[in-house]
Write a protein that holds these residues in place. Structure first.
Motif, PDB file in Angstrom:
ATOM      1  N   ALA A 183       0.876  -1.170   0.000  1.00 42.15           N
ATOM      2  CA  ALA A 183       0.000   0.000   0.000  1.00 42.15           C
ATOM      3  C   ALA A 183       0.911   1.217   0.000  1.00 42.15           C
ATOM      4  O   ALA A 183       2.054   1.142   0.453  1.00 42.15           O
ATOM      5  N   THR A 184       0.412   2.318  -0.505  1.00 39.11           N
ATOM      6  CA  THR A 184       1.186   3.556  -0.514  1.00 39.11           C
ATOM      7  C   THR A 184       0.659   4.423   0.625  1.00 39.11           C
ATOM      8  O   THR A 184      -0.418   5.014   0.521  1.00 39.11           O
ATOM      9  N   HIS A 185       1.393   4.450   1.711  1.00 40.51           N
ATOM     10  CA  HIS A 185       0.918   5.126   2.922  1.00 40.51           C
ATOM     11  C   HIS A 185       0.669   6.612   2.692  1.00 40.51           C
ATOM     12  O   HIS A 185      -0.317   7.157   3.177  1.00 40.51           O
ATOM     13  N   ASP A 186       1.559   7.268   1.932  1.00 41.21           N
ATOM     14  CA  ASP A 186       1.386   8.706   1.670  1.00 41.21           C
ATOM     15  C   ASP A 186       0.086   9.006   0.928  1.00 41.21           C
ATOM     16  O   ASP A 186      -0.490  10.073   1.094  1.00 41.21           O
ATOM     17  N   ALA A 187      -0.352   8.052   0.095  1.00 48.60           N
ATOM     18  CA  ALA A 187      -1.577   8.247  -0.686  1.00 48.60           C
ATOM     19  C   ALA A 187      -2.801   7.697   0.033  1.00 48.60           C
ATOM     20  O   ALA A 187      -3.927   7.909  -0.410  1.00 48.60           O
ATOM     21  N   GLY A 188      -2.592   6.970   1.106  1.00 47.34           N
ATOM     22  CA  GLY A 188      -3.719   6.421   1.855  1.00 47.34           C
ATOM     23  C   GLY A 188      -4.367   5.221   1.212  1.00 47.34           C
ATOM     24  O   GLY A 188      -5.528   4.924   1.467  1.00 47.34           O
ATOM     25  N   GLY A 189      -3.616   4.494   0.366  1.00 49.18           N
ATOM     26  CA  GLY A 189      -4.190   3.314  -0.269  1.00 49.18           C
ATOM     27  C   GLY A 189      -3.323   2.785  -1.391  1.00 49.18           C
ATOM     28  O   GLY A 189      -2.119   3.042  -1.457  1.00 49.18           O
ATOM     29  N   LEU A 190      -3.954   2.080  -2.284  1.00 48.29           N
ATOM     30  CA  LEU A 190      -3.265   1.401  -3.380  1.00 48.29           C
ATOM     31  C   LEU A 190      -3.004   2.359  -4.536  1.00 48.29           C
ATOM     32  O   LEU A 190      -3.897   3.102  -4.948  1.00 48.29           O
ATOM     33  N   THR A 191      -1.760   2.335  -5.052  1.00 44.21           N
ATOM     34  CA  THR A 191      -1.390   3.170  -6.201  1.00 44.21           C
ATOM     35  C   THR A 191      -0.684   2.313  -7.245  1.00 44.21           C
ATOM     36  O   THR A 191      -0.401   1.133  -7.018  1.00 44.21           O
ATOM     37  N   GLU A 192      -0.368   2.939  -8.360  1.00 45.84           N
ATOM     38  CA  GLU A 192       0.359   2.259  -9.428  1.00 45.84           C
ATOM     39  C   GLU A 192       1.724   1.775  -8.939  1.00 45.84           C
ATOM     40  O   GLU A 192       2.233   0.763  -9.418  1.00 45.84           O
ATOM     41  N   LEU A 193       2.332   2.466  -7.983  1.00 51.48           N
ATOM     42  CA  LEU A 193       3.610   2.005  -7.413  1.00 51.48           C
ATOM     43  C   LEU A 193       3.470   0.610  -6.812  1.00 51.48           C
ATOM     44  O   LEU A 193       4.363  -0.234  -6.974  1.00 51.48           O
ATOM     45  N   ASP A 194       2.375   0.355  -6.142  1.00 50.89           N
ATOM     46  CA  ASP A 194       2.144  -0.959  -5.543  1.00 50.89           C
ATOM     47  C   ASP A 194       2.004  -2.029  -6.613  1.00 50.89           C
ATOM     48  O   ASP A 194       2.547  -3.124  -6.487  1.00 50.89           O
ATOM     49  N   VAL A 195       1.288  -1.700  -7.657  1.00 48.74           N
ATOM     50  CA  VAL A 195       1.094  -2.648  -8.761  1.00 48.74           C
ATOM     51  C   VAL A 195       2.436  -2.942  -9.435  1.00 48.74           C
ATOM     52  O   VAL A 195       2.757  -4.105  -9.712  1.00 48.74           O
ATOM     53  N   ARG A 196       3.237  -1.917  -9.668  1.00 49.17           N
ATOM     54  CA  ARG A 196       4.560  -2.122 -10.282  1.00 49.17           C
ATOM     55  C   ARG A 196       5.460  -2.971  -9.401  1.00 49.17           C
ATOM     56  O   ARG A 196       6.149  -3.879  -9.885  1.00 49.17           O
ATOM     57  N   LEU A 197       5.448  -2.711  -8.096  1.00 45.35           N
ATOM     58  CA  LEU A 197       6.283  -3.500  -7.189  1.00 45.35           C
ATOM     59  C   LEU A 197       5.781  -4.942  -7.117  1.00 45.35           C
ATOM     60  O   LEU A 197       6.583  -5.876  -7.082  1.00 45.35           O
TER      61      LEU A 197
END
Length: 96
Positions: free
Chosen positions: A73-87
């Motif tokens: 999860a992307t804590h700064d965004a408060g949820g799931l982002t494209e960064l999570d999907v890429r990782l």
């Protein structure tokens, strides 16, 4: 800062990620990786850690012997982002 994925984008991403599931009670995805032994699990974690550092995006994970449980999860965004999907995709590729 990365933007949270919409519910539709999140569902589309999950369809393309093998074995990843939504984490109950959070806007995050998770997966359990099982390796042959501790050395293989730790080697995978080391390779992922180096990639995560270059991405500036780090997983939540726990390792017991040959098993690694991952939550993204992307804590700064408060949820799931494209960064999570890429990782997640990179983790799968490294594990293959």
């Amino acid at each position: 800062m990365p933007k949270r994925l919409s519910p539709d984008a999140r569902n589309e991403a999950l369809v393309t990620l093998t074995g990843w599931k939504l984490v109950e009670g959070r806007e995050a995805i998770g997966k359990r990786f099982v390796f042959r032994d501790f050395s293989e699990a730790f080697g995978w974690m080391t390779r992922v850690a180096m990639l995560a550092e270059t991405m500036g995006h780090h997983p939540e994970w726990a390792n017991v012997y040959r098993t690694v449980d991952v939550t993204l999860a992307t804590h700064d965004a408060g949820g799931l982002t494209e960064l999570d999907v890429r990782l997640a995709r990179a983790m799968d590729a490294i594990a293959a």
